[in-house]
Design a protein around this motif. Sequence first.
Motif, mmCIF file in Angstrom:
data_model
loop_
_atom_site.group_PDB
_atom_site.id
_atom_site.type_symbol
_atom_site.label_atom_id
_atom_site.label_comp_id
_atom_site.label_asym_id
_atom_site.label_seq_id
_atom_site.Cartn_x
_atom_site.Cartn_y
_atom_site.Cartn_z
ATOM 1 N N PRO A 240 -8.069 2.629 21.345
ATOM 2 C CA PRO A 240 -7.625 4.038 21.391
ATOM 3 C C PRO A 240 -6.223 4.269 20.849
ATOM 4 N N ALA A 241 -5.416 3.205 20.800
ATOM 5 C CA ALA A 241 -4.025 3.373 20.361
ATOM 6 C C ALA A 241 -3.788 2.851 18.948
ATOM 7 N N ARG A 242 -4.812 2.343 18.294
ATOM 8 C CA ARG A 242 -4.618 1.705 16.983
ATOM 9 C C ARG A 242 -4.417 2.709 15.861
ATOM 10 N N THR A 243 -4.820 3.946 16.078
ATOM 11 C CA THR A 243 -4.653 4.966 15.046
ATOM 12 C C THR A 243 -4.154 6.265 15.677
ATOM 13 N N THR A 244 -3.529 7.085 14.863
ATOM 14 C CA THR A 244 -3.152 8.430 15.297
ATOM 15 C C THR A 244 -4.392 9.319 15.255
ATOM 16 N N PRO A 245 -4.329 10.536 15.804
ATOM 17 C CA PRO A 245 -5.476 11.446 15.701
ATOM 18 C C PRO A 245 -5.904 11.705 14.263
ATOM 19 N N ALA A 246 -4.977 11.533 13.327
ATOM 20 C CA ALA A 246 -5.308 11.742 11.909
ATOM 21 C C ALA A 246 -5.873 10.490 11.251
ATOM 22 N N GLY A 247 -6.003 9.389 12.031
ATOM 23 C CA GLY A 247 -6.576 8.166 11.482
ATOM 24 C C GLY A 247 -5.579 7.223 10.847
ATOM 25 N N VAL A 248 -4.280 7.456 11.069
ATOM 26 C CA VAL A 248 -3.245 6.597 10.496
ATOM 27 C C VAL A 248 -3.063 5.360 11.380
ATOM 28 N N LEU A 252 0.868 -2.860 16.390
ATOM 29 C CA LEU A 252 0.848 -3.209 17.807
ATOM 30 C C LEU A 252 2.152 -2.860 18.513
ATOM 31 N N ASP A 253 3.280 -3.138 17.879
ATOM 32 C CA ASP A 253 4.554 -2.913 18.563
ATOM 33 C C ASP A 253 4.941 -1.442 18.638
ATOM 34 N N GLU A 254 4.170 -0.565 18.006
ATOM 35 C CA GLU A 254 4.458 0.866 18.075
ATOM 36 C C GLU A 254 3.380 1.645 18.832
ATOM 37 N N GLN A 255 2.398 0.942 19.369
ATOM 38 C CA GLN A 255 1.291 1.624 20.040
ATOM 39 C C GLN A 255 1.698 2.166 21.408
ATOM 40 N N ASP A 256 1.083 3.284 21.777
ATOM 41 C CA ASP A 256 1.263 3.867 23.104
ATOM 42 C C ASP A 256 0.360 3.096 24.072
#
Length: 410
Positions: A240-248, A252-256
Amino acid sequence: MTQKTIEDLLRELAPQVLAALLRRYGAGQFDICEDAVQEAMIAAIRQWPGSGRPDDPRAWLITAARRRLIDQIRSETSRREREQSQALLDRPLVDARVSQEDDSVQLLQLCCHPALTVSAQITLTLRAVAGLTTAQIAHAYLLPEATIAQRISRAKSRIREAGAVFPAPAAAGDRLDAVLAVVYVMFSEGHTAASGDLVGDADLTDQAIHLARVLHAALPDDGEVAGMLALLLLTDARRPARTTPAGVLVPLDEQDRSLWNRPFIEEGIAILERSLPRGGTGPYALQAAIAAVHAEAPTPEATDWPQILALYRLLERETGNPVATLNAAVAEAMVSGPAAGLASIDRLLASGRPVDEQRVTAVQAHLLERAGKTAEAVSHYREAARRTRSIPERDYLLARARRLEHPNPR
């Protein structure tokens, strides 16, 4: 019923239909059964949107595949082979409506033919049962597509030479190494798509997790089966955290981390805690332990990188896999600095072992960025973007390059 819904259903049912044909007509040629299933799927895609989904899609597909199998056998030029095959087809297909149990793992075992080498078993099963393309299998094994295509062709020929019979697995653990490898590659290719405009294929990862659950239920005391299931759960928890809602793509170190699937993490860690004391320290269990260290860190800064590095070095010694060596280089960079990681990658490249050049270039770009070598990092990011066939990954790499080139955009 939408086209997407139909395709999802067909992906789920295809292995079951192939299993039914192989169980009943196993003395027939494997590729004929496979072709019959594919033709039945095409017929469903063409007919169901207009006529509606049948009440029993599985029985419909088995019947359609059986009819096409009959047509193919009748077209054979050899009268003797035709008569023998027709005698087999006279046997009633009793399981078309009755047998509804999940036999997906048994199908994997069945297709991991004992007359083949393990590598050929895995390749053929990935193509025929898991539905992976030749390109996806080649990507997973760092081999040319032509090599994989030849391996599949030779595997089918070897099965024909062995009498075209598929011996049933003797027990739940029969041909386990090959089956685990198939499940692992299925998940890996679903988790990170080798090409296309999507980061991954959730249906493929879900299917792999389902197969791992079935295996674990059948072999609860096997450390590597437990390790496999734990690994898939802990890795998929980050989906669920690997992409933004836009699919970007989000590294890993920037994931929520609040978005991570906590039930999967808790289940995966619990499986490891039960299996590791029993000696579960094979390649899949080691990878699961690494994933658990990441999952347990509340922040990137809190990650126990020395432990991860030690585990990767164990994995490297266990497997000799260059992917483990590359990951160990990343961990070494986190422990001892980017220069140490880059030096490890240089040693890997000098060893002559096969590597995923695109991935190596991307990792080098990241470490060069951390080392402050901006121009080299930009060059490597752009080269890695040029090599990938994944659109989200290409966009991510190019965005990193642009950010370095223009650090303070106005």
